[in-house]
Scaffold this active site. Structure first.
Site, PDB file in Angstrom:
ATOM      1  N   LYS A  38       0.825  -1.217   0.000  1.00  0.00           N
ATOM      2  CA  LYS A  38       0.000   0.000   0.000  1.00  0.00           C
ATOM      3  C   LYS A  38       0.860   1.268   0.000  1.00  0.00           C
ATOM      4  O   LYS A  38       0.612   2.188  -0.762  1.00  0.00           O
ATOM      5  CB  LYS A  38      -0.932   0.040   1.240  1.00  0.00           C
ATOM      6  CG  LYS A  38      -1.901  -1.127   1.332  1.00  0.00           C
ATOM      7  CD  LYS A  38      -2.910  -0.919   2.465  1.00  0.00           C
ATOM      8  CE  LYS A  38      -2.303  -0.852   3.862  1.00  0.00           C
ATOM      9  NZ  LYS A  38      -1.634  -2.092   4.297  1.00  0.00           N
ATOM     10  N   ARG A  46      11.988  -5.646   6.182  1.00  0.00           N
ATOM     11  CA  ARG A  46      11.841  -4.214   5.856  1.00  0.00           C
ATOM     12  C   ARG A  46      12.701  -3.358   6.778  1.00  0.00           C
ATOM     13  O   ARG A  46      12.747  -3.582   7.979  1.00  0.00           O
ATOM     14  CB  ARG A  46      10.360  -3.848   6.006  1.00  0.00           C
ATOM     15  CG  ARG A  46      10.047  -2.403   5.724  1.00  0.00           C
ATOM     16  CD  ARG A  46       8.611  -2.197   5.359  1.00  0.00           C
ATOM     17  NE  ARG A  46       7.688  -2.301   6.487  1.00  0.00           N
ATOM     18  CZ  ARG A  46       6.372  -2.125   6.374  1.00  0.00           C
ATOM     19  NH1 ARG A  46       5.837  -1.897   5.196  1.00  0.00           N
ATOM     20  NH2 ARG A  46       5.596  -2.224   7.431  1.00  0.00           N
ATOM     21  N   ARG A  66      -9.979   0.425   8.459  1.00  0.00           N
ATOM     22  CA  ARG A  66      -9.500  -0.924   8.764  1.00  0.00           C
ATOM     23  C   ARG A  66     -10.584  -1.758   9.421  1.00  0.00           C
ATOM     24  O   ARG A  66     -10.344  -2.924   9.733  1.00  0.00           O
ATOM     25  CB  ARG A  66      -8.300  -0.843   9.705  1.00  0.00           C
ATOM     26  CG  ARG A  66      -6.935  -0.988   9.020  1.00  0.00           C
ATOM     27  CD  ARG A  66      -5.883  -0.751  10.064  1.00  0.00           C
ATOM     28  NE  ARG A  66      -4.617  -1.364   9.816  1.00  0.00           N
ATOM     29  CZ  ARG A  66      -3.545  -0.731   9.346  1.00  0.00           C
ATOM     30  NH1 ARG A  66      -3.613   0.528   9.001  1.00  0.00           N
ATOM     31  NH2 ARG A  66      -2.405  -1.355   9.221  1.00  0.00           N
ATOM     32  N   ARG A 111      11.040  -1.107  12.082  1.00  0.00           N
ATOM     33  CA  ARG A 111       9.907  -0.631  12.871  1.00  0.00           C
ATOM     34  C   ARG A 111       9.652  -1.621  14.001  1.00  0.00           C
ATOM     35  O   ARG A 111       9.718  -2.826  13.791  1.00  0.00           O
ATOM     36  CB  ARG A 111       8.655  -0.587  11.981  1.00  0.00           C
ATOM     37  CG  ARG A 111       8.287   0.781  11.506  1.00  0.00           C
ATOM     38  CD  ARG A 111       7.217   0.738  10.451  1.00  0.00           C
ATOM     39  NE  ARG A 111       5.952   0.167  10.907  1.00  0.00           N
ATOM     40  CZ  ARG A 111       4.848   0.117  10.152  1.00  0.00           C
ATOM     41  NH1 ARG A 111       4.864   0.600   8.933  1.00  0.00           N
ATOM     42  NH2 ARG A 111       3.744  -0.412  10.612  1.00  0.00           N
ATOM     43  N   ARG A 136      -0.525  -8.810  13.461  1.00  0.00           N
ATOM     44  CA  ARG A 136      -1.121  -7.804  12.573  1.00  0.00           C
ATOM     45  C   ARG A 136      -1.888  -8.486  11.435  1.00  0.00           C
ATOM     46  O   ARG A 136      -2.936  -8.010  11.005  1.00  0.00           O
ATOM     47  CB  ARG A 136      -0.036  -6.872  12.021  1.00  0.00           C
ATOM     48  CG  ARG A 136       0.475  -5.894  13.076  1.00  0.00           C
ATOM     49  CD  ARG A 136       1.799  -5.273  12.695  1.00  0.00           C
ATOM     50  NE  ARG A 136       1.728  -4.406  11.533  1.00  0.00           N
ATOM     51  CZ  ARG A 136       2.785  -4.060  10.811  1.00  0.00           C
ATOM     52  NH1 ARG A 136       3.988  -4.520  11.111  1.00  0.00           N
ATOM     53  NH2 ARG A 136       2.648  -3.268   9.785  1.00  0.00           N
TER      54      ARG A 136
HETATM   55  P1  AMP Z   1       0.455   0.737   9.341  1.00  0.00           P
HETATM   56  O1  AMP Z   1       1.608   1.689   9.245  1.00  0.00           O
HETATM   57  O2  AMP Z   1      -0.675   1.106   8.409  1.00  0.00           O
HETATM   58  O3  AMP Z   1       0.874  -0.692   9.205  1.00  0.00           O
HETATM   59  O4  AMP Z   1      -0.153   0.909  10.817  1.00  0.00           O
HETATM   60  C1  AMP Z   1       0.618   0.640  11.964  1.00  0.00           C
HETATM   61  C2  AMP Z   1      -0.269   0.458  13.181  1.00  0.00           C
HETATM   62  O5  AMP Z   1      -1.009   1.670  13.426  1.00  0.00           O
HETATM   63  C3  AMP Z   1      -1.335  -0.613  13.074  1.00  0.00           C
HETATM   64  O6  AMP Z   1      -0.809  -1.900  13.376  1.00  0.00           O
HETATM   65  C4  AMP Z   1      -2.343  -0.141  14.123  1.00  0.00           C
HETATM   66  O7  AMP Z   1      -1.891  -0.396  15.442  1.00  0.00           O
HETATM   67  C5  AMP Z   1      -2.311   1.363  13.924  1.00  0.00           C
HETATM   68  N1  AMP Z   1      -3.293   1.780  12.893  1.00  0.00           N
HETATM   69  C6  AMP Z   1      -3.021   2.283  11.650  1.00  0.00           C
HETATM   70  N2  AMP Z   1      -4.164   2.541  10.976  1.00  0.00           N
HETATM   71  C7  AMP Z   1      -5.190   2.192  11.801  1.00  0.00           C
HETATM   72  C8  AMP Z   1      -6.613   2.197  11.677  1.00  0.00           C
HETATM   73  N3  AMP Z   1      -7.226   2.627  10.567  1.00  0.00           N
HETATM   74  N4  AMP Z   1      -7.346   1.753  12.737  1.00  0.00           N
HETATM   75  C9  AMP Z   1      -6.742   1.340  13.865  1.00  0.00           C
HETATM   76  N5  AMP Z   1      -5.422   1.274  14.045  1.00  0.00           N
HETATM   77  C10 AMP Z   1      -4.637   1.708  13.029  1.00  0.00           C
END
Ligand code: AMP
Length: 224
Positions: free
Chosen positions: A16, A130, A91, A163, A174
């Protein structure tokens, strides 16, 4: 031509962020990534950031009411008035409902939901290798896309780091969270005629070309 309001949907590691960077360049859309917003809040040590950290470290979702508030506020900013690219939001079905109501109330419509399909084993491999540059967030992979000098960014020379939530155990959680809470959005948007699926196992360039072709068709249809 009407505004381009896009959502990128897919498992962590499905590509993404990579596609978002390419599409932002193509269309000049603001790239709104909830993960980035939450990480920035964490770095800044704000109340939001500290709260979000507890969930993010485990790979769980931050509660809907918190994330929805943050995103709806962001969508009201001037730069998102003529179009946006959402990455990592919605999400959950609850988040999708809140977004839909907000857009309806402003007489705005989603253009398409771009879904990237990739099997679990591939995303675990992609994410656990990553590495991200400390300064600007440029992304590398220890095997698939290594930097020229180990541990350092090709572009700005800053140190590369992993990360916290990219450790394999957290990635597995996740993914589990993705399958139970986020994947149902595929059917949700399919029913609304908005879903467009792409093979996320292909190279970033190939996926990008296909997305562009799909968007071109959608815009032609709109003009008919
Ligand atoms: P990402 O960078 O998109 O993988 O997001 C990292 C983390 O941020 C996720 O594992 C969640 O803990 C939190 N997060 C990101 N987007 C959302 C969302 N739309 N709803 C809830 N938690 C989120």
């Amino acid at each position: 031509m009407s505004e381009l309001n896009l959502i990128l949907l897919g498992a962590p590691g499905a590509g993404k962020g990579t596609q978002a960077a390419l599409l932002t360049e193509d269309f000049g859309l603001p790239h709104i990534a909830t993960g980035d917003i939450l990480r920035a809040a964490r770095e800044a040590g704000s109340e939001l950031g500290l709260m979000a950290k507890q969930y993010m470290d485990k790979g769980d979702l931050v509660p809907d009411e918190v994330v929805v508030g943050v995103i709806l506020e962001r969508l009201a900013d001037d730069d998102a008035r003529d179009g946006f690219l959402l990455d990592g939001f919605p999400r959950t079905i609850e988040q999708a409902g809140a977004l839909g109501r907000q857009l309806d109330s402003h007489d705005r419509r989603l253009t398409a939901v771009l879904a990237l399909d990739a099997p679990d084993e591939l995303v675990v491999k992609r994410i656990s290798g990553r590495r991200i540059c400390r300064k600007e967030g440029h992304v590398y992979h220890v095997d698939l896309d290594p930097p020229k000098h180990e541990g350092h960014c090709d572009i700005d020379g800053s140190e590369l780091e992993q990360r916290d939530d990219d450790l394999e155990q957290t990635v597995r959680n996740r993914l589990e969270v993705y399958h139970t809470q986020t994947e149902p959005l595929m059917a949700y948007y399919e029913e609304r005629g908005l879903l467009r699926r792409f093979d996320g196992t292909r190279s970033p360039t190939q996926v990008h070309e296909r997305i562009r072709a799909t968007l071109a068709t959608l815009r032609l249809e709109e003009d008919l």
